[in-house]
Design a protein around this motif. Structure first.
Motif, PDB file in Angstrom:
ATOM      1  N   LYS A 187      29.024  14.631  11.335  1.00 16.49           N
ATOM      2  CA  LYS A 187      29.755  15.167  12.591  1.00 16.49           C
ATOM      3  C   LYS A 187      31.157  15.032  12.370  1.00 16.49           C
ATOM      4  N   HIS A 188      31.909  16.058  12.483  1.00 15.03           N
ATOM      5  CA  HIS A 188      33.478  16.050  12.201  1.00 15.03           C
ATOM      6  C   HIS A 188      33.831  15.316  10.940  1.00 15.03           C
ATOM      7  N   GLY A 189      33.024  15.634  10.040  1.00 14.24           N
ATOM      8  CA  GLY A 189      33.612  15.002   8.498  1.00 14.24           C
ATOM      9  C   GLY A 189      32.551  15.669   7.347  1.00 14.24           C
ATOM     10  N   TYR A 190      32.940  14.972   6.316  1.00 16.21           N
ATOM     11  CA  TYR A 190      32.028  15.495   5.055  1.00 16.21           C
ATOM     12  C   TYR A 190      31.985  14.309   4.102  1.00 16.21           C
ATOM     13  N   TYR A 191      31.030  14.569   3.173  1.00 20.09           N
ATOM     14  CA  TYR A 191      30.915  13.496   1.922  1.00 20.09           C
ATOM     15  C   TYR A 191      31.665  14.437   1.024  1.00 20.09           C
ATOM     16  N   TRP A 192      32.324  13.695  -0.275  1.00 19.98           N
ATOM     17  CA  TRP A 192      32.826  14.130  -1.266  1.00 19.98           C
ATOM     18  C   TRP A 192      32.535  13.545  -2.459  1.00 19.98           C
ATOM     19  N   ILE A 193      32.846  14.436  -3.726  1.00 23.52           N
ATOM     20  CA  ILE A 193      32.595  13.904  -5.022  1.00 23.52           C
ATOM     21  C   ILE A 193      33.796  14.183  -5.635  1.00 23.52           C
ATOM     22  N   PHE A 194      34.550  13.365  -6.224  1.00 28.06           N
ATOM     23  CA  PHE A 194      35.828  13.650  -6.948  1.00 28.06           C
ATOM     24  C   PHE A 194      35.666  13.262  -8.289  1.00 28.06           C
ATOM     25  N   LYS A 196      37.056  11.961 -11.909  1.00 32.41           N
ATOM     26  CA  LYS A 196      37.926  11.288 -12.344  1.00 32.41           C
ATOM     27  C   LYS A 196      37.979  11.327 -13.899  1.00 32.41           C
ATOM     28  N   GLY A 197      37.077  11.929 -14.655  1.00 33.48           N
ATOM     29  CA  GLY A 197      36.979  11.724 -16.164  1.00 33.48           C
ATOM     30  C   GLY A 197      35.992  10.882 -16.352  1.00 33.48           C
ATOM     31  N   ASP A 198      36.438   9.581 -16.433  1.00 31.51           N
ATOM     32  CA  ASP A 198      35.474   8.367 -16.687  1.00 31.51           C
ATOM     33  C   ASP A 198      34.575   7.674 -15.679  1.00 31.51           C
ATOM     34  N   TYR A 199      35.091   8.209 -14.305  1.00 32.82           N
ATOM     35  CA  TYR A 199      34.056   7.761 -13.334  1.00 32.82           C
ATOM     36  C   TYR A 199      34.476   8.771 -11.982  1.00 32.82           C
ATOM     37  N   TYR A 200      33.559   8.578 -11.320  1.00 33.95           N
ATOM     38  CA  TYR A 200      33.507   9.341 -10.003  1.00 33.95           C
ATOM     39  C   TYR A 200      33.892   8.646  -8.776  1.00 33.95           C
ATOM     40  N   THR A 201      34.799   9.287  -8.021  1.00 36.37           N
ATOM     41  CA  THR A 201      35.305   8.838  -6.569  1.00 36.37           C
ATOM     42  C   THR A 201      34.292   9.373  -5.542  1.00 36.37           C
ATOM     43  N   THR A 202      33.021   8.588  -4.898  1.00 39.37           N
ATOM     44  CA  THR A 202      32.485   9.385  -4.045  1.00 39.37           C
ATOM     45  C   THR A 202      32.705   8.939  -2.581  1.00 39.37           C
ATOM     46  N   GLY A 203      32.627   9.470  -1.687  1.00 40.98           N
ATOM     47  CA  GLY A 203      32.786   8.843  -0.230  1.00 40.98           C
ATOM     48  C   GLY A 203      32.582   9.971   0.673  1.00 40.98           C
ATOM     49  N   PHE A 204      32.923   9.516   2.056  1.00 39.02           N
ATOM     50  CA  PHE A 204      32.727  10.426   3.005  1.00 39.02           C
ATOM     51  C   PHE A 204      34.291  10.005   4.151  1.00 39.02           C
ATOM     52  N   GLY A 205      34.433  10.957   5.068  1.00 35.26           N
ATOM     53  CA  GLY A 205      35.075  10.488   6.066  1.00 35.26           C
ATOM     54  C   GLY A 205      34.739  11.224   7.343  1.00 35.26           C
ATOM     55  N   ILE A 206      34.902  10.644   8.350  1.00 33.72           N
ATOM     56  CA  ILE A 206      34.688  11.079   9.912  1.00 33.72           C
ATOM     57  C   ILE A 206      35.909  11.301  10.609  1.00 33.72           C
TER      58      ILE A 206
END
Length: 390
Positions: A187-194, A196-206
């Protein structure tokens, strides 16, 4: 006699570094305080829009070297709906915030930069401000408060920042160059996969007031959804400002910048561009304006306030009608392009809304009930989340 500084910059994130660079180039007598030492881990997805990258490189040319991945493809996801959008040229630039911030910080040459020194309090004494830290006491004429969402300077000015939450996990992997934005069950946010070449930054923001018991498990749940069950490098959470219809310019000879001024896009959560521009402008006005607070408030209102209000309106509209929005984007390339322009920072929200209304009227009336249908009238079989090129 105790030295008096013209300006103190409190906080050396993006906003504080940009302000300090402007002050440094002017020859101003200033001092800077940052609680932590560099390099330091910064909880942030690390995605830059093109305008953010251009603005930062105009002050710090080495920022270009901090870009690990240039992405020209985004997958928008909601439940089982997967929409792919791409451009011929990159429009999201992925960085490691620890490296980015250290690169920017390292370009500052002033001898009056105090890292590892925490500001404890601010007091007003006649025409000066007294800044007390865990090491000493300093006297200054003006302050730029760029000390983030938990800003002591903002509280001193009488403002209270409402807070949402972000959480992220960095995980090992040889990545592609595609970004994933998943709105499912948030609700009022999202999960992301970014990537970075040799690793991923995953996360979410609300990006609304929200209580969450176990953000780590929620993050892991989404990672498993996309088959990212790999070794974790780092993890952690942070607060993010929640826009409540107002921006916080400051008070008297104190100007606030970045998160401390409530400058985070209410829809996307993007804050780097606004931090950089507000830091630059705050420094310029303290150097050159006879009425810096008045002029700074006018600047914030003219450049950000209206668009933030439109962003907030669209955020509420989108999350109230996520399924119809996704169905519309499935049927219309023009609507999907509007979403792409929003996430890449290439359109103001008022213009995006106008375009959305116009393009929506061109959709067939039945689009609300029929989605994901091929020309033969048969529902196309989803290849699943693991097939995404991430």
């Amino acid at each position: 006699m105790e030295k008096i500084y013209d300006v103190a910059v409190i906080g050396l994130g993006i906003a504080g570094c940009c302000a300090a660079k402007k002050l440094e180039n002017s020859g101003c007598n200033f001092i800077v305080f940052e609680t932590f030492n560099f390099p330091r881990k910064k909880l942030c997805g690390g995605g830059l829009t093109e305008k953010s990258l251009n603005l930062l490189t105009s002050l710090f040319p080495d920022v270009e070297k901090c870009v690990k991945v240039k992405s020209n493809r985004v997958y928008f996801v909601n439940e089982n709906s997967i929409l792919e959008t791409s451009k011929k040229v990159p429009f999201i630039f992925l960085t490691d915030r620890k490296v980015l911030d250290y690169t920017i910080f390292s370009s500052l040459k002033s001898p009056n930069i105090h890292t590892g020194e925490k500001v404890l309090s601010i007091e007003k004494e006649k025409n000066l401000y007294i800044i007390k830290t865990d090491r000493d006491k300093y006297r200054v004429y003006s302050i730029i408060g760029s000390d983030g969402v938990n800003s002591l300077v903002s509280r001193f000015c009488g403002f209270k920042i409402k807070k949402g939450i972000t959480y992220e996990i960095d995980i090992e992997g040889n990545t592609g160059n595609s970004v994933v934005v998943d709105f499912t069950n948030l609700k009022h946010g999202y999960y992301w996969i970014f990537p970075k070449g040799d690793y991923y930054t995953t996360g979410f923001g609300i990006f609304s007031k929200y209580k969450l018991r176990n953000p780590y498990e929620l993050n892991r749940k989404y990672n498993l959804k996309f088959k990212l069950n790999r070794k974790e490098i780092s993890k952690g959470g942070a607060f993010v400002p929640v826009f409540n219809g107002k921006l916080f310019p400051g008070k008297e000879r104190i100007l606030l910048a970045g998160d401390a001024a409530n400058l985070v896009d209410p829809f996307t959560g993007e804050g780097i561009y606004f931090a950089a521009l507000s830091g630059i402008k705050a420094a310029e006005l303290l150097l050159n304006s006879k009425t810096p607070l008045t002029d700074y408030e006018k600047f914030l209102n003219k450049n950000f306030l209206s668009d933030f209000r439109w962003s907030n309106f669209l955020r509420h509209l989108f999350f109230a009608f996520k399924k119809p929005f996704f169905k519309g984007m499935e049927k219309s390339e023009a609507l999907l392009k509007i979403a792409t322009d929003i996430i890449s920072g290439n359109v103001c929200y008022k213009e995006a809304f106008k375009r959305f209304v116009i393009k929506s009227t061109l959709l067939p009336a039945r689009f609300l009930n029929v989605t994901g249908v091929n020309k033969a009238g048969k529902r196309e079989k989803s290849k699943g989340f693991s097939s995404l090129d991430i």
